[in-house]
Design an enzyme around this catalytic site. Structure first.
Site, PDB file in Angstrom:
ATOM      1  N   ARG A 283       1.207  -1.171  -0.025  1.00  0.00           N
ATOM      2  CA  ARG A 283      -0.013  -0.354  -0.445  1.00  0.00           C
ATOM      3  C   ARG A 283       1.030   1.390   0.362  1.00  0.00           C
ATOM      4  O   ARG A 283       0.528   2.225  -0.972  1.00  0.00           O
ATOM      5  CB  ARG A 283      -0.808   0.150   1.036  1.00  0.00           C
ATOM      6  CG  ARG A 283      -1.669   1.523   1.235  1.00  0.00           C
ATOM      7  CD  ARG A 283      -2.719   1.064   2.426  1.00  0.00           C
ATOM      8  NE  ARG A 283      -3.172  -0.403   2.959  1.00  0.00           N
ATOM      9  CZ  ARG A 283      -4.401  -0.425   2.520  1.00  0.00           C
ATOM     10  NH1 ARG A 283      -4.892  -0.262   2.573  1.00  0.00           N
ATOM     11  NH2 ARG A 283      -4.507  -1.692   2.861  1.00  0.00           N
ATOM     12  N   CYS A 351     -25.350  -2.144  -7.661  1.00  0.00           N
ATOM     13  CA  CYS A 351     -26.623  -2.658  -6.805  1.00  0.00           C
ATOM     14  C   CYS A 351     -26.268  -3.037  -5.299  1.00  0.00           C
ATOM     15  O   CYS A 351     -26.921  -4.308  -5.095  1.00  0.00           O
ATOM     16  CB  CYS A 351     -27.404  -4.321  -7.439  1.00  0.00           C
ATOM     17  SG  CYS A 351     -27.905  -3.483  -9.357  1.00  0.00           S
ATOM     18  N   GLU A 352     -26.053  -1.594  -4.687  1.00  0.00           N
ATOM     19  CA  GLU A 352     -25.718  -2.508  -3.331  1.00  0.00           C
ATOM     20  C   GLU A 352     -25.309  -1.194  -2.629  1.00  0.00           C
ATOM     21  O   GLU A 352     -24.989  -0.423  -3.316  1.00  0.00           O
ATOM     22  CB  GLU A 352     -24.376  -2.834  -3.306  1.00  0.00           C
ATOM     23  CG  GLU A 352     -23.879  -4.426  -3.606  1.00  0.00           C
ATOM     24  CD  GLU A 352     -24.532  -5.560  -2.616  1.00  0.00           C
ATOM     25  OE1 GLU A 352     -24.722  -5.240  -1.633  1.00  0.00           O
ATOM     26  OE2 GLU A 352     -24.497  -6.798  -3.726  1.00  0.00           O
TER      27      GLU A 352
END
Ligand SMILES: Cc1ncc(COP(=O)(O)O)c(C=O)c1O
Length: 424
Positions: A283, A351-352
């Site tokens: 990261r 779709c959440e």
């Protein structure tokens, strides 16, 4: 209300110009015009800078944790900066090999390496294999004997230290699935098992207690415990994993690579460990080198919330759904932020209801339909964890440097979505 350019969240070469945000000497609006939206953009200079920081903090060496984002160009870039590469599966190994990287500079990880993954690593002569458990060492020994090689094997230990981070990315606590415990004698027994094997070479100790850690104290404690263990078992090297956190929003404060290196060195000195000290960051090398550009397609103005919907979502970056991550969205034509909370909620098109990238955010400059949004700090664990959910396909990825741009991963097409489907 004061607004400012969020240098700490953006890649090194990012600038605010009359044409809006520019990275690597290229207008990001021009990049979207050329390559489409959504688009993931990496700043090459930023990544090179970070690699050099890491190697000066860990002069004995470091590897890039490829799970953060892997494609051939990134693998080559890391190798050109003298970093090794940590791969966590046969797939990552194959990508790194296909990029032309030397197997000797690779480290194979995984908590359940398959027979075929181990075989592939042994056949090409991967430089290090980090053994996670007893079963794997049995498998490894059997295969090494068959192929007639003596791989360098490190033991991943679990120091029983809980990292201060989201529970899904803690890996060094007592019940973690990773590694063998040093608090009973399991790790010691495993080291002895490797040392007594005719086919395996004991190379050292590995620890990684979690990711996105802002507080270095648990990490330092873990490194000290593992360095004491490494000294006890006469390890040649200790790899301290990665895990250093980055700032995702303007109010976040994160440690520097130098602070991390100093803390790790201090802990190993305290423990009296005299072997090589190596790191394996992901990261901190590439998160803030990358930004994702999206286009606003829908605006819903309400009494309490104003919703801006963009043309990507948790399918290209699942961190909001997995870790409740939140970002600091910027308007490309006016890339400034204000420290105040604001009226906007930035959502994706999956779709959440977890498909939310920013809540209560201020986006100075009056966002409108068709405007480009820049989501900073999306270079790590976004594309690498992306999916084809809702059939959206993954965005293109481009690298920018000194006024030039090049595609390092092309956009996924409908043909790609159909590629694995049954033959008609
Ligand atoms: C074994 C190992 N090493 C290194 C890393 C890199 O961690 P980060 O990206 O937090 O630096 C990870 C990430 O999960 C890991 O599992």
């Amino acid at each position: 209300m004061s607004t400012y350019f969020p240098t700490q969240l953006l890649p090194k070469t990012a600038r605010a110009t009359l044409r809006g945000l520019e990275i690597g000497g290229v207008s990001v609006a021009d990049l979207v015009e050329k390559y489409g939206s959504p688009l993931l953009v990496y700043d090459e200079e930023h990544i090179r800078d970070r690699c050099r920081n890491v190697l000066s903090a860990f002069p004995d060496g470091a590897s890039y944790a490829a799970k953060a984002f892997l494609c051939r160009s990134i693998a080559r870039l890391m190798a050109s900066e003298k970093l090794g590469i940590d791969v966590a599966s046969g797939g990552e190994l194959a990508i790194a090999l296909s990029a032309g990287l030397s197997p000797a500079d690779m480290t194979l990880h995984g908590n359940n390496k398959s027979r075929s993954e181990i075989e592939a690593a042994l056949e090409v002569g991967v430089g290090r294999i980090v053994a996670d458990n007893y079963d794997e060492v049995d498998r490894l020994e059997h295969l090494a004997a068959g192929i007639k090689v003596s791989p360098r094997v490190l033991v991943r230990v679990n120091p029983d230290v809980t990292a201060e981070t989201h529970k899904s990315i803690r890996t060094g606590h007592k019940n973690s699935k990773f590694g063998v415990a040093i608090t009973d004698n399991s790790a010691e027994v495993l080291v002895r098992r490797i040392k007594n094997s005719k086919h395996l070479y004991f190379g050292g100790v590995h620890v990684h207690i979690g990711s996105q850690m802002i507080d270095l104290d648990p990490l330092t404690r873990a490194i000290r415990l593992c360095a004491e263990f490494a000294k006890m078992v006469s390890a040649e090297e200790l790899i301290v994993g990665g895990g250093v956190g980055v700032s995702y929003q303007n109010r976040d404060v994160s440690p520097s690579i130098t602070e991390w290196g100093n803390a790790a060195r201090g802990a190993t000195l305290d423990a009296g460990f005299g072997g090589r000290l190596l790191a394996e960051p992901g990261r901190v090398l590439i998160a803030s080198a990358g930004v994702t550009l999206y286009t606003i397609g829908t605006i819903k103005l309400g009494a309490n919330t104003n919703i801006l919907a963009i043309d990507g979502g948790i399918s290209d970056n699942p961190r909001p759904a997995m870790y409740q991550a939140r970002y600091q969205p910027l308007l490309v034509r006016n890339p400034f932020i204000s420290s105040d909370s604001g009226p906007f909620t930035l959502v994706g098109k999956n779709c959440e209801s977890s498909d939310v990238f920013g809540s209560d955010v201020d986006i100075p400059g009056d966002p409108r339909l068709g405007d480009l949004i820049c989501l900073p700090v999306t270079g790590a664990y976004s594309y690498s964890m992306a999916s084809q959910y809702n059939g959206l396909g993954r965005p293109a990825v481009v690298m920018v440097n000194r006024g030039e741009s090049r595609v390092v991963a092309r956009r996924e097409t409908i043909e790609d979505l159909l590629r694995l489907d049954e033959v008609a």
